[in-house]
Design a protein around this motif. Sequence first.
Motif, PDB file in Angstrom:
ATOM      1  N   UNK A 256       2.788   3.629  -0.171  1.00  0.00           N
ATOM      2  CA  UNK A 256       1.516   2.958  -0.364  1.00  0.00           C
ATOM      3  C   UNK A 256       0.698   3.086   0.915  1.00  0.00           C
ATOM      4  N   UNK A 257      -0.572   2.640   0.900  1.00  0.00           N
ATOM      5  CA  UNK A 257      -1.427   2.805   2.074  1.00  0.00           C
ATOM      6  C   UNK A 257      -0.891   2.161   3.336  1.00  0.00           C
ATOM      7  N   UNK A 258       0.050   1.200   3.201  1.00  0.00           N
ATOM      8  CA  UNK A 258       0.564   0.535   4.402  1.00  0.00           C
ATOM      9  C   UNK A 258       1.337   1.501   5.294  1.00  0.00           C
ATOM     10  N   UNK A 259       1.735   2.680   4.741  1.00  0.00           N
ATOM     11  CA  UNK A 259       2.431   3.647   5.565  1.00  0.00           C
ATOM     12  C   UNK A 259       1.498   4.312   6.577  1.00  0.00           C
ATOM     13  N   UNK A 260       0.209   4.134   6.411  1.00  0.00           N
ATOM     14  CA  UNK A 260      -0.731   4.684   7.373  1.00  0.00           C
ATOM     15  C   UNK A 260      -0.648   3.884   8.667  1.00  0.00           C
ATOM     16  N   UNK A 261      -0.507   4.582   9.792  1.00  0.00           N
ATOM     17  CA  UNK A 261      -0.355   3.914  11.081  1.00  0.00           C
ATOM     18  C   UNK A 261      -1.553   3.032  11.406  1.00  0.00           C
ATOM     19  N   UNK A 262      -2.710   3.400  10.904  1.00  0.00           N
ATOM     20  CA  UNK A 262      -3.925   2.639  11.213  1.00  0.00           C
ATOM     21  C   UNK A 262      -4.026   1.354  10.411  1.00  0.00           C
ATOM     22  N   UNK A 263      -3.097   1.152   9.438  1.00  0.00           N
ATOM     23  CA  UNK A 263      -3.228   0.002   8.550  1.00  0.00           C
ATOM     24  C   UNK A 263      -2.078  -0.994   8.663  1.00  0.00           C
ATOM     25  N   UNK A 264      -1.251  -0.857   9.705  1.00  0.00           N
ATOM     26  CA  UNK A 264      -0.116  -1.787   9.808  1.00  0.00           C
ATOM     27  C   UNK A 264      -0.439  -2.996  10.673  1.00  0.00           C
ATOM     28  N   UNK A 265      -1.678  -3.064  11.224  1.00  0.00           N
ATOM     29  CA  UNK A 265      -2.089  -4.259  11.955  1.00  0.00           C
ATOM     30  C   UNK A 265      -2.040  -4.154  13.454  1.00  0.00           C
ATOM     31  N   UNK A 266      -2.078  -2.928  13.995  1.00  0.00           N
ATOM     32  CA  UNK A 266      -2.060  -2.742  15.449  1.00  0.00           C
ATOM     33  C   UNK A 266      -3.438  -3.011  16.048  1.00  0.00           C
TER      34      UNK A 266
ATOM     35  N   UNK B 275      -2.654   0.902  19.211  1.00  0.00           N
ATOM     36  CA  UNK B 275      -2.746   2.068  18.329  1.00  0.00           C
ATOM     37  C   UNK B 275      -2.943   3.337  19.162  1.00  0.00           C
ATOM     38  N   UNK B 276      -3.834   3.281  20.135  1.00  0.00           N
ATOM     39  CA  UNK B 276      -4.106   4.458  20.967  1.00  0.00           C
ATOM     40  C   UNK B 276      -2.891   4.836  21.812  1.00  0.00           C
ATOM     41  N   UNK B 277      -2.156   3.838  22.293  1.00  0.00           N
ATOM     42  CA  UNK B 277      -0.937   4.128  23.063  1.00  0.00           C
ATOM     43  C   UNK B 277       0.082   4.873  22.202  1.00  0.00           C
ATOM     44  N   UNK B 278       0.252   4.409  20.957  1.00  0.00           N
ATOM     45  CA  UNK B 278       1.227   5.046  20.067  1.00  0.00           C
ATOM     46  C   UNK B 278       0.784   6.462  19.716  1.00  0.00           C
ATOM     47  N   UNK B 279      -0.496   6.626  19.396  1.00  0.00           N
ATOM     48  CA  UNK B 279      -1.002   7.958  19.049  1.00  0.00           C
ATOM     49  C   UNK B 279      -0.806   8.928  20.216  1.00  0.00           C
ATOM     50  N   UNK B 280      -1.077   8.467  21.424  1.00  0.00           N
ATOM     51  CA  UNK B 280      -0.862   9.326  22.591  1.00  0.00           C
ATOM     52  C   UNK B 280       0.595   9.762  22.693  1.00  0.00           C
TER      53      UNK B 280
ATOM     54  N   UNK C 228      10.217  -4.168   9.560  1.00  0.00           N
ATOM     55  CA  UNK C 228       9.214  -3.143   9.281  1.00  0.00           C
ATOM     56  C   UNK C 228       9.310  -1.905  10.145  1.00  0.00           C
ATOM     57  N   UNK C 229      10.479  -1.667  10.786  1.00  0.00           N
ATOM     58  CA  UNK C 229      10.622  -0.502  11.672  1.00  0.00           C
ATOM     59  C   UNK C 229      10.420   0.809  10.917  1.00  0.00           C
ATOM     60  N   UNK C 230      11.026   0.897   9.733  1.00  0.00           N
ATOM     61  CA  UNK C 230      10.926   2.144   8.959  1.00  0.00           C
ATOM     62  C   UNK C 230       9.481   2.427   8.573  1.00  0.00           C
ATOM     63  N   UNK C 231       8.755   1.392   8.178  1.00  0.00           N
ATOM     64  CA  UNK C 231       7.346   1.575   7.815  1.00  0.00           C
ATOM     65  C   UNK C 231       6.550   2.109   8.993  1.00  0.00           C
ATOM     66  N   UNK C 232       6.817   1.576  10.192  1.00  0.00           N
ATOM     67  CA  UNK C 232       6.115   2.052  11.386  1.00  0.00           C
ATOM     68  C   UNK C 232       6.442   3.513  11.661  1.00  0.00           C
ATOM     69  N   UNK C 233       7.716   3.884  11.569  1.00  0.00           N
ATOM     70  CA  UNK C 233       8.103   5.268  11.843  1.00  0.00           C
ATOM     71  C   UNK C 233       7.485   6.230  10.833  1.00  0.00           C
ATOM     72  N   UNK C 234       7.473   5.845   9.571  1.00  0.00           N
ATOM     73  CA  UNK C 234       6.869   6.715   8.568  1.00  0.00           C
ATOM     74  C   UNK C 234       5.356   6.817   8.781  1.00  0.00           C
ATOM     75  N   UNK C 235       4.753   5.733   9.260  1.00  0.00           N
ATOM     76  CA  UNK C 235       3.336   5.798   9.600  1.00  0.00           C
ATOM     77  C   UNK C 235       3.089   6.811  10.709  1.00  0.00           C
ATOM     78  N   UNK C 236       4.000   6.836  11.696  1.00  0.00           N
ATOM     79  CA  UNK C 236       3.885   7.826  12.774  1.00  0.00           C
ATOM     80  C   UNK C 236       4.015   9.244  12.223  1.00  0.00           C
TER      81      UNK C 236
END
Length: 565
Positions: A290-300, A305-310, A328-336
């Motif tokens: 679902x859309x929550x797998x998007x890194x930009x939508x997990x509430x960072x 968010x910029x630190x993780x993207x870097x 929610x670790x798996x959701x974060x990793x899949x978002x990455x």
Amino acid sequence: MAIYENEVADKVIRVLQAANRVDTAMLTEARGKMPAPSDVLVHLIRNDGVDEELVHTVISRAYALRRTTLEPKQVDVRALPLIPKKFIDEQMAMPYEVEARFLRVAIVDPTTASLAGQLKNLSNFNIEFQLVTLTNFENLRAHERIKAVLDAAEKKQKAEAEVISAKRRSKFPIDDDSLVPEFCDHIMHSAIDTGTSDIHIEPFRDIARIRFRIDGRLGIRHEYSEYVFKHFLGVITRFKILADCDISEKRLPQDGGITINYGGEDIDFRFNVLPGKYGERIVMRILKGDPSLSLSKIGLTDENYNKIVDAITAPQGMVLVTGPTGSGKTTTLYGCLQHINEPETNIMTAEDPVEYYLEGVAQTQANEKIGFTFNSILRAFLRQDPEIILVGEIRDQETVEIAVKAALTGHLLLSTLHTNDAISTITRLMNMGVPPFMIAAATSLIMAQRLGRPNCQNCLAPDPQATPESLKKIGFTDEEIPHIEPKIGVGCDKCGGSGYKGRRGVYEVMRINPELEEAILKQALAPELLEAARHDGFRTMQEIARDFVKDGVFSIAEYARILVL
């Protein structure tokens, strides 16, 4: 309706007479108007000026009950729905505080304490009673906030009863075993529709039940209870067939998977069946992309968010996500992975189990029974020309050594660890035998997280737990406390009466900056590591969650539930 039992009222009147605290003429007149001692005592209090506090003291001493006086703000809105409104009004018993497994109840008549067993069955809490005056109870009951919470709880209970009643009359007649396949399909479809993350099917001696985990909370689906109890073996067998498990094996746990097409979308269920005393128990995790797998939508926050993207767009390094099970670790990793998944990039994952399907990613299922472990998969991956590797979890010294070497030899490696916070992850890596210079060189970023239940913003009220002591306990300073007004959801139609709505992540993101790298090389202790991390704007989960308390997002109880105090 008698407010006091006649025996109680008669005893109090006799004590008052003996102490010359009631006028004989007034008492005779009251008895002439109303022969019942309970009515006489209430009349004396309300019309003849008998000191109600004195009555309160006499009852407290005679029945060995502690007495109290409550302000409306002291009544915890979480306690109110635990006892039906009808019981509260009929018995004059006001639930006002929840602590651990105890529910405290304010009562007017001491004989109400004999209903402790009934109250325990209603609330699922052990009961502690305290005595209040009739006037105190009536003032509490008339308070607008308390009335609103009780009315909302009553409305919810009636609605649930109507739904249960309607569904029990629906298309699953209790004696029709031919409907088991349709019943099982209905459970899965209903779980998807309600945003359920896990389905629990459980047998007990005299009942069976199905529970859905929604927004992190397990709730019984009463509408299924009778049918699943009557046809439990059929339901278990049907799900085992769907999950491609051995239906003849009932002594050992089994894992499997179920995929159904619902609404034009393939939905995966992770399946596990476990033997128990009264039969096999099933838990199914819904792995719905679902859309929550998007890194930009997990509430960072934008900064985190910029630190993780870097970190995840760097050509090499190790990115670790830590936290307890269910955070929610798996959701974060899949978002990455979604963020960096490109056709020109070779991404490989080692998982146990594979939870979500990702197009274009080589996903591998670990199987320790046959020796196909994370470390053996990692070794094989290094010969598969990957740029990015995801390891589901770093569990042992051998896996962490291979992971660190991979991160140092031109690969981006993502994985998880079970630690309480980002700082303690460094200590854990050292304890697993990784030299400090390798930790400093290989690690790019560590992220720790929790998932909390935010207040429903439609039914916010002042949090009754917001005392100076409780606020100080969770880390607010004496200067901050006067300016904070914590909130709690009291329950409404939009949140189903729970007071909570959805899930909210609390994330601390620690980039390995030069100061932190130097502290790691010196094998600094946690306080020094934290101080070094702050040079890069690092904030702990506790600090972030305190902001949520300030803003009315989290109640104090939710803060305490998800974070170690």
